[in-house]
Design a protein around this motif. Structure first.
Motif, PDB file in Angstrom:
ATOM      1  N   THR A 176       5.983  92.394  23.148  1.00  0.00           N
ATOM      2  CA  THR A 176       5.281  92.554  24.418  1.00  0.00           C
ATOM      3  C   THR A 176       4.062  93.450  24.300  1.00  0.00           C
ATOM      4  OG1 THR A 176       6.643  94.471  25.005  1.00  0.00           O
ATOM      5  CG2 THR A 176       7.450  92.296  25.679  1.00  0.00           C
ATOM      6  N   GLY A 177       3.966  94.204  23.216  1.00  0.00           N
ATOM      7  CA  GLY A 177       2.832  95.088  23.023  1.00  0.00           C
ATOM      8  C   GLY A 177       2.865  96.342  23.877  1.00  0.00           C
ATOM      9  N   ASN A 178       3.927  96.526  24.652  1.00  0.00           N
ATOM     10  CA  ASN A 178       3.997  97.711  25.515  1.00  0.00           C
ATOM     11  C   ASN A 178       5.329  98.436  25.378  1.00  0.00           C
ATOM     12  OD1 ASN A 178       5.710  95.962  26.803  1.00  0.00           O
ATOM     13  ND2 ASN A 178       4.683  96.009  28.778  1.00  0.00           N
ATOM     14  N   ALA A 179       5.908  98.344  24.193  1.00  0.00           N
ATOM     15  CA  ALA A 179       7.243  98.903  23.977  1.00  0.00           C
ATOM     16  C   ALA A 179       7.209 100.332  23.442  1.00  0.00           C
ATOM     17  CB  ALA A 179       8.037  98.010  23.026  1.00  0.00           C
ATOM     18  N   GLY A 180       6.056 100.936  23.344  1.00  0.00           N
ATOM     19  CA  GLY A 180       5.977 102.298  22.840  1.00  0.00           C
ATOM     20  C   GLY A 180       6.213 102.402  21.353  1.00  0.00           C
ATOM     21  N   VAL A 181       5.870 101.343  20.605  1.00  0.00           N
ATOM     22  CA  VAL A 181       6.083 101.319  19.160  1.00  0.00           C
ATOM     23  C   VAL A 181       4.750 101.437  18.437  1.00  0.00           C
ATOM     24  CG1 VAL A 181       6.903  99.948  17.204  1.00  0.00           C
ATOM     25  CG2 VAL A 181       8.183  99.940  19.351  1.00  0.00           C
ATOM     26  N   VAL A 182       4.712 102.289  17.430  1.00  0.00           N
ATOM     27  CA  VAL A 182       3.541 102.452  16.573  1.00  0.00           C
ATOM     28  C   VAL A 182       3.972 102.118  15.152  1.00  0.00           C
ATOM     29  CG1 VAL A 182       1.844 104.068  15.637  1.00  0.00           C
ATOM     30  CG2 VAL A 182       2.582 104.266  18.034  1.00  0.00           C
ATOM     31  N   ARG A 183       3.272 101.196  14.515  1.00  0.00           N
ATOM     32  CA  ARG A 183       3.665 100.805  13.166  1.00  0.00           C
ATOM     33  C   ARG A 183       2.754 101.431  12.115  1.00  0.00           C
ATOM     34  NH1 ARG A 183       6.338  96.973  15.893  1.00  0.00           N
ATOM     35  NH2 ARG A 183       4.454  96.264  16.944  1.00  0.00           N
ATOM     36  N   PHE A 184       3.318 101.574  10.918  1.00  0.00           N
ATOM     37  CA  PHE A 184       2.576 102.161   9.808  1.00  0.00           C
ATOM     38  C   PHE A 184       3.013 101.478   8.523  1.00  0.00           C
ATOM     39  CE2 PHE A 184       6.491 104.495  10.326  1.00  0.00           C
ATOM     40  CZ  PHE A 184       6.940 104.726   9.037  1.00  0.00           C
ATOM     41  N   TRP A 185       2.272 101.726   7.459  1.00  0.00           N
ATOM     42  CA  TRP A 185       2.615 101.168   6.148  1.00  0.00           C
ATOM     43  C   TRP A 185       3.506 102.154   5.387  1.00  0.00           C
ATOM     44  CZ3 TRP A 185       1.954  96.262   5.331  1.00  0.00           C
ATOM     45  CH2 TRP A 185       0.900  95.587   5.952  1.00  0.00           C
ATOM     46  N   ALA A 186       4.660 101.699   4.982  1.00  0.00           N
ATOM     47  CA  ALA A 186       5.527 102.473   4.092  1.00  0.00           C
ATOM     48  C   ALA A 186       5.153 102.128   2.646  1.00  0.00           C
ATOM     49  CB  ALA A 186       6.985 102.155   4.363  1.00  0.00           C
ATOM     50  N   PRO A 187       5.572 102.930   1.680  1.00  0.00           N
ATOM     51  CA  PRO A 187       5.164 102.694   0.287  1.00  0.00           C
ATOM     52  C   PRO A 187       5.774 101.424  -0.294  1.00  0.00           C
ATOM     53  CG  PRO A 187       6.783 104.457   0.412  1.00  0.00           C
ATOM     54  CD  PRO A 187       6.392 104.152   1.819  1.00  0.00           C
ATOM     55  N   PHE A 188       4.975 100.717  -1.091  1.00  0.00           N
ATOM     56  CA  PHE A 188       5.415  99.518  -1.806  1.00  0.00           C
ATOM     57  C   PHE A 188       4.395  99.285  -2.915  1.00  0.00           C
ATOM     58  CE2 PHE A 188       5.962  94.609  -1.459  1.00  0.00           C
ATOM     59  CZ  PHE A 188       6.693  94.595  -2.619  1.00  0.00           C
ATOM     60  N   LEU A 189       4.624  99.908  -4.053  1.00  0.00           N
ATOM     61  CA  LEU A 189       3.622  99.957  -5.110  1.00  0.00           C
ATOM     62  C   LEU A 189       3.202  98.577  -5.582  1.00  0.00           C
ATOM     63  CD1 LEU A 189       1.882 101.645  -7.015  1.00  0.00           C
ATOM     64  CD2 LEU A 189       3.828 101.758  -8.591  1.00  0.00           C
ATOM     65  N   TYR A 190       4.120  97.618  -5.678  1.00  0.00           N
ATOM     66  CA  TYR A 190       3.778  96.306  -6.215  1.00  0.00           C
ATOM     67  C   TYR A 190       2.707  95.613  -5.366  1.00  0.00           C
ATOM     68  CZ  TYR A 190       4.344  91.682  -8.304  1.00  0.00           C
ATOM     69  OH  TYR A 190       4.115  90.480  -8.945  1.00  0.00           O
ATOM     70  N   ARG A 191       2.768  95.835  -4.061  1.00  0.00           N
ATOM     71  CA  ARG A 191       1.742  95.285  -3.159  1.00  0.00           C
ATOM     72  C   ARG A 191       1.150  96.432  -2.332  1.00  0.00           C
ATOM     73  NH1 ARG A 191       1.633  90.106  -3.971  1.00  0.00           N
ATOM     74  NH2 ARG A 191       3.519  88.960  -4.564  1.00  0.00           N
ATOM     75  N   SER A 192       0.678  97.453  -3.008  1.00  0.00           N
ATOM     76  CA  SER A 192       0.250  98.690  -2.374  1.00  0.00           C
ATOM     77  C   SER A 192      -0.860  98.477  -1.349  1.00  0.00           C
ATOM     78  CB  SER A 192      -0.240  99.685  -3.430  1.00  0.00           C
ATOM     79  OG  SER A 192      -0.791 100.831  -2.798  1.00  0.00           O
ATOM     80  N   PRO A 193      -0.654  98.939  -0.115  1.00  0.00           N
ATOM     81  CA  PRO A 193      -1.748  98.918   0.852  1.00  0.00           C
ATOM     82  C   PRO A 193      -2.719 100.068   0.644  1.00  0.00           C
ATOM     83  CG  PRO A 193       0.224  99.816   1.861  1.00  0.00           C
ATOM     84  CD  PRO A 193       0.613  99.413   0.465  1.00  0.00           C
ATOM     85  N   PHE A 194      -2.405 100.948  -0.308  1.00  0.00           N
ATOM     86  CA  PHE A 194      -3.215 102.145  -0.548  1.00  0.00           C
ATOM     87  C   PHE A 194      -3.981 102.090  -1.874  1.00  0.00           C
ATOM     88  CE2 PHE A 194       0.829 103.349   1.599  1.00  0.00           C
ATOM     89  CZ  PHE A 194       0.301 103.502   2.877  1.00  0.00           C
TER      90      PHE A 194
END
Length: 462
Positions: A176-194
Motif C-alpha cells: 500500500t505504500g503507507n505501512a510505515g516501512v522503510v527498506r534498506f540493502w543488507a550485505p550480500f557480497l556476491y551481488r553487492s549493492p555497495f
C-alpha cells in the motif's frame, strides 16, 4: 543415480492410482492454493511421508531437499512427536489462552531456555507471519514510534504488516505504500549493492548505508529494524562477520528495537538452536515458528526481552489470538525440542553441513559452470545458478515467469527425474533437507543434484 527406490517399497508406499486421482480431483475442485494462478498449477498428490522421503500415489518416492517449506527439521513422522500429539489429544485437545496449561507453560520454558540474551517471555502465535505482525506491534508501542526498517532481500510473511515488511516481489501486489516501512540493502557480497570487493568492505559499507538511511528517515521515527538473522527464501546470505553486532550497536545508540526473524533459520537449521548464536548477538525481540514443532502442528511466537516485557507489565498488550499457545501445538513443540536435545539433532545438523554438504557443494561449484556461488550453514544452503560465472548473470532473470523461467524449470524437472524434490526460487536452488538427514541420504541427494546441474549447464554462455 538411476533407481529412485534404493529399498523395496513398503505396503503404504504401493501405488493406488484410483485414490490418487480422487485426491487430485478434490484438490482441483475445491482447494485454493497460495501464491498461485489456480488454473495453471498441477499439485502432486502425496500419499505419505517418513523421515526425509515422501511418495505419491503412483509409487514414486522422493528424497525431500525442501523439508516441506523448510520446517520438517526432525523429518516426517517422528514417532515420539506423533505419540506426544496423540497423548495430548487424549488429555486436553484445546483450552483458551488466558489459562495456565501444562503444555503451554512447558513449551515456553523450553524455548526461553534456548533463546539468546534475556528473551525469557514467550508470546505464542499460530505461525511465523503472525509472530512478525506482533513483534512489529510490540516494538511500535514500546518505542512510541511508527516506522520499521527491513531489508530488500527478505521474506517476513503474508499478513498485512508481514507482507509490507517483505522485500521480495511477493510484496508488490499488496504494497500500500503507507505501512510505515522503510527498506534498506543488507550485505550480500556476491551481488553487492555497495561495489564491495571483500567481506570487510561489504560489512562496513552496509552498516554505513543503514546508518545513513536512519539519519535521513529520522532516528526518532524508527521503532525497529527487522532482519532475518540468516535470510531464507531470499537466498541464504550469511551476514559477514561484524554486521549483526554493528546493527545491534546502531540500534542501541538510537533507541531502536532490534528484531531477529528466525522463523526459518531457528531450531537447528543452521547448526545452532538459533542462528543468532553464530554472531553472538541478542535481539530485543525474536520471531520463531516452523522448526519449533517441525511443522507437525502449526505454532509460532515472539520471544521478548525483559525491557519490552516490562512495557506491558502494568498496561495490557493490545493483541491476542484465539489459539495462542494451543495445547496440541505446544505439546508438539515440547516433544520436538526434547527429541532434538536427546538425539543431538542440532549438533548433527552442524556436522553434516560442515563435513558432508558444504564440501560436496563446493565440489559441485568447481565442476559445474552453472554454479556461481555456494553459501550456507548447517542444513541451510543455497546455490546461485548463473549463465556466466565471470559476469554473474543469473540463470533466469529476477522474478522470471513463463518462458523466461524455463531453465530453472528444466533443472527442477531433472532433479525430480532423479528422485530428488528440490527447493527452487528465482535463479537459486536451496539445499535444505531435514536436520536429521544421514550422511548416506545426503550423498544420495547430492548425487542427484550433480546430475540435474548438468541440465543447468546447458544454458551457460561462456
Amino acid at each position: 543415480m538411476t533407481d529412485i527406490y534404493p529399498r523395496p517399497m513398503t505396503p503404504h508406499e504401493a501405488a493406488d492410482l484410483a485414490k490418487g486421482a480422487a485426491v487430485k480431483a478434490a484438490d482441483r475442485a475445491h482447494v485454493f492454493h497460495s501464491w498461485s494462478a489456480q488454473e495453471l498449477i498441477d499439485p502432486l498428490a502425496v500419499a505419505g511421508a517418513e523421515g526425509v522421503h515422501f511418495w505419491d500415489y503412483e509409487g514414486n518416492r522422493y528424497l525431500d531437499f525442501t523439508s516441506a517449506l523448510v520446517y520438517t527439521n526432525i523429518g516426517y513422522q517422528h514417532p515420539k512427536v506423533v505419540a506426544a500429539i496423540q497423548e495430548q489429544a487424549a488429555t486436553m485437545t484445546t483450552f483458551a489462552p488466558a489459562f495456565a496449561v501444562e503444555a503451554r507453560s512447558e513449551a515456553a520454558r523450553l524455548i526461553a531456555e534456548r533463546t539468546p540474551g534475556d528473551l525469557d517471555k514467550i508470546f505464542f502465535t499460530n505461525a511465523g507471519a503472525e509472530a512478525v505482525e506482533h513483534a512489529a506491534r510490540m516494538a511500535r508501542i514500546h518505542t512510541g514510534r511508527p516506522k520499521i526498517m527491513s531489508a530488500y532481500r527478505s521474506y517476513h510473511g503474508a499478513t498485512a504488516t508481514g507482507i509490507n515488511l517483505t522485500g521480495d516481489p511477493r510484496r508488490w501486489a499488496s504494497d500500500t505504500g503507507n505501512a510505515g516501512v522503510v527498506r534498506f540493502w543488507a550485505p550480500f557480497l556476491y551481488r553487492s549493492p555497495f561495489h564491495a570487493e571483500t567481506e570487510e568492505q561489504e560489512c562496513a559499507r552496509a552498516l554505513q548505508h543503514l546508518e545513513d538511511t536512519i539519519a535521513f528517515e529520522g532516528p526518532q521515527s524508527i521503532a525497529a529494524i527487522v532482519l532475518e538473522t540468516v535470510p531464507g527464501t531470499a537466498g541464504i546470505m550469511v551476514p559477514p562477520p561484524g554486521y549483526l553486532p554493528g546493527v545491534r550497536e546502531i540500534c542501541d545508540r538510537y533507541g531502536i528495537v532490534l528484531i531477529f526473524d528466525e522463523v526459518m533459520a531457528g531450531f537447528g537449521r543452521t547448526g545452532k538452536w538459533f542462528a543468532a548464536e553464530h554472531f553472538d548477538v541478542a535481539p530485543d525481540l525474536m520471531t520463531f515458528a516452523k522448526g519449533v514443532t517441525s511443522g507437525y502442528v502449526p505454532l509460532g511466537g515472539v520471544a521478548i526481552s525483559g525491557a519490552i516485557a516490562e512495557t506491558f507489565a502494568r498496561k495490557p498488550y493490545p493483541g491476542g489470538l484465539t489459539y495462542s499457545g494451543h495445547p496440541l501445538a505446544c505439546a508438539a513443540a515440547v516433544a520436538t525440542i526434547n527429541v532434538m536435545e536427546e538425539e543431538g539433532v542440532v549438533e548433527h545438523a552442524a556436522r553434516i553441513g560442515s563435513d558432508v554438504i558444504g564440501p560436496a557443494l563446493a565440489d559441485l561449484a568447481e565442476r559445474h559452470p552453472s554454479v556461481g556461488e555456494v553459501r550456507g550453514l548447517g542444513v541451510f544452503w543455497a546455490l546461485e545458478l548463473v549463465r556466466n560465472k565471470a559476469t554473474r548473470e543469473p540463470l533466469v532473470p529476477y522474478n522470471a515467469s513463463g518462458a523466461d523461467a524455463a531453465p530453472m524449470g528444466a533443472f527442477a524437472a531433472a532433479c525430480k527425474k532423479e528422485g530428488l524434490w528440490p527447493f527452487v526460487n528465482m535463479n537459486r536452488t536451496h539445499v535444505v533437507p531435514a536436520c536429521t538427514i544421514t550422511e548416506a541420504e545426503a550423498k544420495e541427494g547430492l548425487a542427484a543434484l550433480d546430475v540435474a546441474l548438468s541440465v543447468a549447464d546447458e544454458y551457460v554462455t561462456e
